[in-house]
Scaffold this active site. Structure first.
Site, short mmCIF file in Angstrom:
data_model
loop_
_atom_site.label_atom_id
_atom_site.label_comp_id
_atom_site.label_asym_id
_atom_site.label_seq_id
_atom_site.Cartn_x
_atom_site.Cartn_y
_atom_site.Cartn_z
N GLY A 270 2.95 -1.33 4.27
CA GLY A 270 3.08 0.29 3.84
C GLY A 270 4.37 0.73 3.60
O GLY A 270 4.96 0.66 2.60
N GLY A 271 5.25 1.39 4.71
CA GLY A 271 6.40 1.66 4.38
C GLY A 271 7.35 1.07 3.67
O GLY A 271 8.06 1.54 2.82
N GLU B 23 -5.26 -5.02 10.74
CA GLU B 23 -4.11 -3.86 10.78
C GLU B 23 -4.42 -3.08 12.28
O GLU B 23 -5.13 -2.00 12.27
CB GLU B 23 -4.34 -3.01 9.83
N HIS C 4 -9.18 1.21 5.06
CA HIS C 4 -7.99 1.15 5.75
C HIS C 4 -8.04 2.40 6.85
O HIS C 4 -8.93 3.21 6.94
CB HIS C 4 -6.80 1.86 4.71
N ASN D 108 0.87 -1.11 0.04
CA ASN D 108 0.00 -0.13 0.00
C ASN D 108 0.92 1.21 0.20
O ASN D 108 1.43 1.64 1.09
CB ASN D 108 -0.89 0.16 1.40
N TRP D 109 1.02 1.92 -1.20
CA TRP D 109 1.92 3.17 -1.27
C TRP D 109 1.29 4.26 -0.76
O TRP D 109 2.08 5.21 -0.45
CB TRP D 109 2.10 3.32 -2.69
N LYS D 110 0.14 4.14 -0.24
CA LYS D 110 -0.62 5.40 0.27
C LYS D 110 -0.08 6.62 -0.38
O LYS D 110 -0.37 6.67 -1.69
CB LYS D 110 -0.09 5.58 1.66
N GLY E 131 2.87 2.26 10.65
CA GLY E 131 3.91 3.05 10.76
C GLY E 131 4.36 3.64 11.92
O GLY E 131 5.27 4.79 11.87
N GLU F 180 -6.63 4.70 7.93
CA GLU F 180 -6.43 5.90 7.62
C GLU F 180 -7.62 6.58 6.73
O GLU F 180 -8.05 7.97 7.14
CB GLU F 180 -5.07 6.24 6.85
N SER G 81 3.82 -2.18 10.45
CA SER G 81 5.03 -2.20 10.47
C SER G 81 5.58 -3.55 10.09
O SER G 81 6.62 -4.10 10.73
CB SER G 81 5.64 -1.85 11.95
P1 PGA Z 1 3.25 0.32 7.68
O1 PGA Z 1 1.81 0.39 7.06
O2 PGA Z 1 3.75 -1.16 7.15
O3 PGA Z 1 3.85 1.44 7.17
O4 PGA Z 1 2.93 0.21 9.06
C1 PGA Z 1 0.78 -0.61 6.73
C2 PGA Z 1 -0.66 -0.26 6.43
O5 PGA Z 1 -0.89 0.95 6.79
O6 PGA Z 1 -1.17 -0.92 5.60
#
Ligand code: PGA
Length: 249
Positions: A233-234, A166, A94, A9-11, A172, A96, A212
């Protein structure tokens, strides 16, 4: 049997040039696991990503969509629009989106319906906040998120649903759920599904862990029997890190 899946997930990261660079780097990597691999760039780069990855083993997914077919929803994108640029998988719910864009269970139920009506696959995300875990309420919160957005569906719909647990406190933050915490929650999720739809459906649904996941912890998390992959994510923004996670299976 259910599939192992690793989705990046590149956000809200990577403009067009950066997308092209990252995709070139991803294509230079070798998949040595049985996991299905996906990346989810922002809307503006879906078409370019789709074309650049056509014929490869990496699928392109979207990070969100609106539930309406079309109309006066400024700034939104529909399932048909995604399909018209080759996208058949969408991430919904998600944390967010829930936290910053007020997406409720009710809205998410409509989005899930709209995606499934267009034969799209949904990666449905949910997870508790730190306060829920501290008050030992995490299973209730997660159970309700799943029931409220998905339990109006019939059993057959679950062939197009992937779940992504999640925990908000792990996204993050560099803090991961321990492999045991992930396994316990995934087993609870599968039991919640089994209670409603039966063991066969529950055993066929892939449940990803997100929060993470990094090259140094992926193997242990993925070794748990009810963890069928990750939403990354990251670490998905770096081709080598992402593939170290993909190949952790
Ligand atoms: P993260 O994000 O790996 O940076 O913790 C995961 C996500 O939000 O899907």
């Amino acid at each position: 049997m259910r599939k192992n899946i690793v989705a990046g997930n590149w956000k809200m990261n990577n403009d067009l040039a950066q997308t092209e660079t990252l995709i070139t780097a991803l294509k230079g990597q070798t998949i040595s696991s049985d996991a299905e691999v996906m990346v989810a760039p922002p809307f503006t780069n879906l078409w370019a990503a789709y074309n650049a990855l056509k014929g490869s083993d990496i699928e392109v997914a979207a990070q969100n969509m609106h539930f309406a077919e079309n109309g006066a929803y400024t700034g939104e994108v529909s399932a048909s629009m995604l399909k018209s640029v080759g996208i058949t998988t969408v991430i919904l719910g998600h944390s967010e989106r829930r936290a910053y864009f007020n997406e409720t269970d009710e809205i998410l139920a409509k989005k899930v319906d709209a995606a499934l009506a267009k034969d799209m696959r949904v990666i449905f995300c949910f997870g508790e906040e730190l306060a829920d875990r501290k008050s030992d309420n995490h299973e209730t919160v997660v159970g309700d998120q799943i029931k409220n957005a998905l339990f109006h569906l019939d059993a057959a719909a679950f062939k197009n649903i992937v779940l992504a647990y999640e925990p908000v406190w792990a996204i993050g933050t560099g803090e991961t759920a321990s492999p045991e915490q992930a396994q316990d929650m995934h087993a609870f999720i599968r039991k919640t599904l089994a209670d409603k739809y039966g063991a066969e459906v529950a055993d066929s649904v892939s449940i990803l862990y997100g929060g993470s996941v990094k090259p140094n912890n992926a193997k242990e998390i993925f070794s748990k029997p009810d963890v069928d992959g990750g939403l990354i994510g990251g670490a998905a923004l770096n081709a080598e890190d992402f593939f170290a996670i993909v190949n952790a299976f």
